[in-house]
Design a protein around this motif. Sequence first.
Motif, PDB file in Angstrom:
ATOM      1  N   ALA A   1     -76.937  -8.514 -40.236  1.00 39.63           N
ATOM      2  CA  ALA A   1     -78.070  -7.940 -40.964  1.00 39.63           C
ATOM      3  C   ALA A   1     -77.777  -6.517 -41.420  1.00 39.63           C
ATOM      4  O   ALA A   1     -78.075  -6.136 -42.563  1.00 39.63           O
ATOM      5  CB  ALA A   1     -79.311  -7.973 -40.089  1.00 39.63           C
ATOM      6  N   GLU A   2     -77.192  -5.706 -40.532  1.00 38.47           N
ATOM      7  CA  GLU A   2     -76.894  -4.318 -40.888  1.00 38.47           C
ATOM      8  C   GLU A   2     -75.832  -4.244 -41.973  1.00 38.47           C
ATOM      9  O   GLU A   2     -75.889  -3.385 -42.862  1.00 38.47           O
ATOM     10  CB  GLU A   2     -76.461  -3.552 -39.636  1.00 38.47           C
ATOM     11  CG  GLU A   2     -77.617  -3.295 -38.664  1.00 38.47           C
ATOM     12  CD  GLU A   2     -77.195  -2.492 -37.450  1.00 38.47           C
ATOM     13  OE1 GLU A   2     -75.988  -2.518 -37.126  1.00 38.47           O
ATOM     14  OE2 GLU A   2     -78.068  -1.853 -36.843  1.00 38.47           O
ATOM     15  N   SER A   3     -74.857  -5.146 -41.902  1.00 35.93           N
ATOM     16  CA  SER A   3     -73.815  -5.179 -42.931  1.00 35.93           C
ATOM     17  C   SER A   3     -74.417  -5.548 -44.291  1.00 35.93           C
ATOM     18  O   SER A   3     -74.078  -4.941 -45.316  1.00 35.93           O
ATOM     19  CB  SER A   3     -72.739  -6.192 -42.541  1.00 35.93           C
ATOM     20  OG  SER A   3     -71.776  -6.319 -43.565  1.00 35.93           O
ATOM     21  N   ALA A   4     -75.326  -6.520 -44.272  1.00 32.65           N
ATOM     22  CA  ALA A   4     -75.992  -6.925 -45.513  1.00 32.65           C
ATOM     23  C   ALA A   4     -76.829  -5.779 -46.074  1.00 32.65           C
ATOM     24  O   ALA A   4     -76.837  -5.526 -47.290  1.00 32.65           O
ATOM     25  CB  ALA A   4     -76.868  -8.147 -45.256  1.00 32.65           C
ATOM     26  N   LYS A   5     -77.514  -5.076 -45.200  1.00 35.00           N
ATOM     27  CA  LYS A   5     -78.331  -3.941 -45.636  1.00 35.00           C
ATOM     28  C   LYS A   5     -77.466  -2.879 -46.303  1.00 35.00           C
ATOM     29  O   LYS A   5     -77.828  -2.322 -47.351  1.00 35.00           O
ATOM     30  CB  LYS A   5     -79.069  -3.346 -44.437  1.00 35.00           C
ATOM     31  CG  LYS A   5     -79.968  -2.164 -44.801  1.00 35.00           C
ATOM     32  CD  LYS A   5     -80.649  -1.579 -43.569  1.00 35.00           C
ATOM     33  CE  LYS A   5     -81.504  -0.371 -43.922  1.00 35.00           C
ATOM     34  NZ  LYS A   5     -82.123   0.255 -42.739  1.00 35.00           N
ATOM     35  N   ALA A   6     -76.314  -2.608 -45.709  1.00 39.83           N
ATOM     36  CA  ALA A   6     -75.413  -1.609 -46.267  1.00 39.83           C
ATOM     37  C   ALA A   6     -74.896  -2.029 -47.643  1.00 39.83           C
ATOM     38  O   ALA A   6     -74.790  -1.205 -48.563  1.00 39.83           O
ATOM     39  CB  ALA A   6     -74.246  -1.365 -45.316  1.00 39.83           C
ATOM     40  N   GLU A   7     -74.597  -3.323 -47.796  1.00 42.48           N
ATOM     41  CA  GLU A   7     -74.118  -3.825 -49.090  1.00 42.48           C
ATOM     42  C   GLU A   7     -75.187  -3.680 -50.165  1.00 42.48           C
ATOM     43  O   GLU A   7     -74.908  -3.260 -51.300  1.00 42.48           O
ATOM     44  CB  GLU A   7     -73.718  -5.304 -48.965  1.00 42.48           C
ATOM     45  CG  GLU A   7     -72.382  -5.536 -48.297  1.00 42.48           C
ATOM     46  CD  GLU A   7     -71.951  -6.993 -48.446  1.00 42.48           C
ATOM     47  OE1 GLU A   7     -71.805  -7.450 -49.597  1.00 42.48           O
ATOM     48  OE2 GLU A   7     -71.803  -7.676 -47.410  1.00 42.48           O
ATOM     49  N   VAL A   8     -76.422  -4.043 -49.806  1.00 42.59           N
ATOM     50  CA  VAL A   8     -77.511  -3.928 -50.781  1.00 42.59           C
ATOM     51  C   VAL A   8     -77.715  -2.461 -51.174  1.00 42.59           C
ATOM     52  O   VAL A   8     -77.872  -2.128 -52.354  1.00 42.59           O
ATOM     53  CB  VAL A   8     -78.823  -4.513 -50.214  1.00 42.59           C
ATOM     54  CG1 VAL A   8     -79.986  -4.234 -51.172  1.00 42.59           C
ATOM     55  CG2 VAL A   8     -78.684  -6.013 -49.980  1.00 42.59           C
ATOM     56  N   ALA A   9     -77.703  -1.568 -50.171  1.00 43.33           N
ATOM     57  CA  ALA A   9     -77.907  -0.144 -50.446  1.00 43.33           C
ATOM     58  C   ALA A   9     -76.826   0.407 -51.370  1.00 43.33           C
ATOM     59  O   ALA A   9     -77.099   1.233 -52.256  1.00 43.33           O
ATOM     60  CB  ALA A   9     -77.931   0.634 -49.135  1.00 43.33           C
ATOM     61  N   ALA A  10     -75.592  -0.063 -51.175  1.00 41.87           N
ATOM     62  CA  ALA A  10     -74.485   0.424 -52.001  1.00 41.87           C
ATOM     63  C   ALA A  10     -74.572  -0.089 -53.437  1.00 41.87           C
ATOM     64  O   ALA A  10     -74.328   0.652 -54.387  1.00 41.87           O
ATOM     65  CB  ALA A  10     -73.159  -0.002 -51.371  1.00 41.87           C
TER      66      ALA A  10
ATOM     67  N   GLU B   1     -82.191 -11.574 -58.735  1.00 41.07           N
ATOM     68  CA  GLU B   1     -81.228 -12.669 -58.583  1.00 41.07           C
ATOM     69  C   GLU B   1     -79.904 -12.169 -58.013  1.00 41.07           C
ATOM     70  O   GLU B   1     -79.281 -12.845 -57.181  1.00 41.07           O
ATOM     71  CB  GLU B   1     -81.014 -13.384 -59.913  1.00 41.07           C
ATOM     72  CG  GLU B   1     -82.209 -14.223 -60.331  1.00 41.07           C
ATOM     73  CD  GLU B   1     -81.882 -15.142 -61.501  1.00 41.07           C
ATOM     74  OE1 GLU B   1     -80.689 -15.286 -61.847  1.00 41.07           O
ATOM     75  OE2 GLU B   1     -82.834 -15.725 -62.070  1.00 41.07           O
ATOM     76  N   ALA B   2     -79.471 -10.987 -58.451  1.00 37.20           N
ATOM     77  CA  ALA B   2     -78.211 -10.437 -57.943  1.00 37.20           C
ATOM     78  C   ALA B   2     -78.314 -10.157 -56.439  1.00 37.20           C
ATOM     79  O   ALA B   2     -77.372 -10.426 -55.677  1.00 37.20           O
ATOM     80  CB  ALA B   2     -77.853  -9.159 -58.696  1.00 37.20           C
ATOM     81  N   VAL B   3     -79.465  -9.632 -56.008  1.00 38.24           N
ATOM     82  CA  VAL B   3     -79.659  -9.363 -54.580  1.00 38.24           C
ATOM     83  C   VAL B   3     -79.718 -10.661 -53.785  1.00 38.24           C
ATOM     84  O   VAL B   3     -79.176 -10.744 -52.669  1.00 38.24           O
ATOM     85  CB  VAL B   3     -80.946  -8.523 -54.364  1.00 38.24           C
ATOM     86  CG1 VAL B   3     -81.393  -8.585 -52.913  1.00 38.24           C
ATOM     87  CG2 VAL B   3     -80.679  -7.076 -54.749  1.00 38.24           C
ATOM     88  N   GLN B   4     -80.357 -11.672 -54.338  1.00 40.86           N
ATOM     89  CA  GLN B   4     -80.414 -12.965 -53.648  1.00 40.86           C
ATOM     90  C   GLN B   4     -79.002 -13.516 -53.421  1.00 40.86           C
ATOM     91  O   GLN B   4     -78.681 -14.005 -52.332  1.00 40.86           O
ATOM     92  CB  GLN B   4     -81.241 -13.961 -54.453  1.00 40.86           C
ATOM     93  CG  GLN B   4     -82.725 -13.640 -54.507  1.00 40.86           C
ATOM     94  CD  GLN B   4     -83.471 -14.576 -55.441  1.00 40.86           C
ATOM     95  OE1 GLN B   4     -83.356 -15.794 -55.351  1.00 40.86           O
ATOM     96  NE2 GLN B   4     -84.246 -14.006 -56.359  1.00 40.86           N
ATOM     97  N   ASP B   5     -78.173 -13.460 -54.459  1.00 45.42           N
ATOM     98  CA  ASP B   5     -76.785 -13.931 -54.329  1.00 45.42           C
ATOM     99  C   ASP B   5     -76.040 -13.118 -53.275  1.00 45.42           C
ATOM    100  O   ASP B   5     -75.302 -13.675 -52.441  1.00 45.42           O
ATOM    101  CB  ASP B   5     -76.060 -13.828 -55.668  1.00 45.42           C
ATOM    102  CG  ASP B   5     -76.581 -14.827 -56.687  1.00 45.42           C
ATOM    103  OD1 ASP B   5     -77.224 -15.818 -56.278  1.00 45.42           O
ATOM    104  OD2 ASP B   5     -76.354 -14.624 -57.894  1.00 45.42           O
ATOM    105  N   LEU B   6     -76.219 -11.814 -53.300  1.00 43.35           N
ATOM    106  CA  LEU B   6     -75.547 -10.938 -52.346  1.00 43.35           C
ATOM    107  C   LEU B   6     -75.946 -11.284 -50.912  1.00 43.35           C
ATOM    108  O   LEU B   6     -75.096 -11.413 -50.017  1.00 43.35           O
ATOM    109  CB  LEU B   6     -75.870  -9.479 -52.661  1.00 43.35           C
ATOM    110  CG  LEU B   6     -75.131  -8.370 -51.897  1.00 43.35           C
ATOM    111  CD1 LEU B   6     -75.189  -7.068 -52.680  1.00 43.35           C
ATOM    112  CD2 LEU B   6     -75.720  -8.152 -50.500  1.00 43.35           C
ATOM    113  N   LEU B   7     -77.248 -11.429 -50.676  1.00 43.18           N
ATOM    114  CA  LEU B   7     -77.751 -11.709 -49.326  1.00 43.18           C
ATOM    115  C   LEU B   7     -77.298 -13.085 -48.836  1.00 43.18           C
ATOM    116  O   LEU B   7     -76.981 -13.262 -47.655  1.00 43.18           O
ATOM    117  CB  LEU B   7     -79.273 -11.609 -49.307  1.00 43.18           C
ATOM    118  CG  LEU B   7     -79.829 -10.191 -49.494  1.00 43.18           C
ATOM    119  CD1 LEU B   7     -81.326 -10.230 -49.771  1.00 43.18           C
ATOM    120  CD2 LEU B   7     -79.539  -9.331 -48.259  1.00 43.18           C
TER     121      LEU B   7
ATOM    122  N   GLY C   1     -74.572 -13.897 -45.474  1.00 44.17           N
ATOM    123  CA  GLY C   1     -74.847 -14.674 -44.263  1.00 44.17           C
ATOM    124  C   GLY C   1     -76.302 -14.861 -43.904  1.00 44.17           C
ATOM    125  O   GLY C   1     -76.622 -15.216 -42.759  1.00 44.17           O
ATOM    126  N   ALA C   2     -77.210 -14.654 -44.864  1.00 48.00           N
ATOM    127  CA  ALA C   2     -78.630 -14.856 -44.578  1.00 48.00           C
ATOM    128  C   ALA C   2     -78.905 -16.317 -44.251  1.00 48.00           C
ATOM    129  O   ALA C   2     -78.368 -17.219 -44.893  1.00 48.00           O
ATOM    130  CB  ALA C   2     -79.476 -14.416 -45.762  1.00 48.00           C
TER     131      ALA C   2
END
Length: 288
Positions: free
Chosen positions: A65-74, A18-24, A28-29
């Motif tokens: 997309a790359e910005s979102a990926k970086a946020e999830v990774a962090a 759920e936290a990842v869904q909110d983040l994505l 801007g998904a």
Amino acid sequence: MSQTYLSLTVELPEDQSEAVQDLLHDAGAMGLEVRDREAPPMPGVRGPNPGEAIVIAYFEEMDTAESAKAEVAADHPDARLLLEEKPQQDWSNEWKALIKSVQVGRLWVGPPWEAESAPQDKIRIVIEPKMAFGTGDHPTTSLCLAAIDAYMTSHPGASVLDVGTGTGVLAIAAKKLGAGRVVGTDNDPMSVELAHENASVNNTPELELSGKELTQVKGPFDLVVANILANTLIALAPLIGPKVKERLVLAGVLAHQKAEVEAAYRAQGLIPEAGAAQGEWVRLDFHR
């Protein structure tokens, strides 16, 4: 318009889903696909490992997309990430291939591209599948449609409340089956917008569709329907219970969650009935 889209696949522990869904969503998904124990994947689609979830986010722009990926990774260092570029046409066709029409009681519910093949003896409901839940072919939606059809057969003109209306399919079905006042609420503005669109397409503009909190909705209602996840049903029990004049139908519940959800509504003075099941999904029926 771009001829490609970007998909970011995130595999991680289920309790972080759920936290990842909110983040994505905030990143801007355009849309999200979730595969977990609450939403098993379609046949032929790879599911998550035990104890994990797969969240797939769709983007139009590489930078986003790359910005979102970086946020999830962090934020989720244990997550496994895959960013892919895919042809736009393939995505559209694959998406459509997953959406099928269904016939439940007096109803036919399906996407626009199957509408012409709808049987003439059925009440037709056309639902445009976008980013809100409820196209008719999911077991929980079908279970609710069956309950609404049965109730409206013996209670023409009854008032209906659809909690978590999504695409508006259950509210539209109730109205087309002869309900009087029909109210649909959802806390997602995108769902409310889509529900209004679907109400217009199905010639049911008189539906009361909004993002109102349940405390703001004047009731009670003869029939209350809520097709949302079990944990939300439990949390909303003190708000949903008082809205029930005669009958309550709950879905979005897996078999192992039934007892806990049922207990929450027994505490509101509601009396359980037999309900129904489709695969691992169960429908809980109550009366006042």
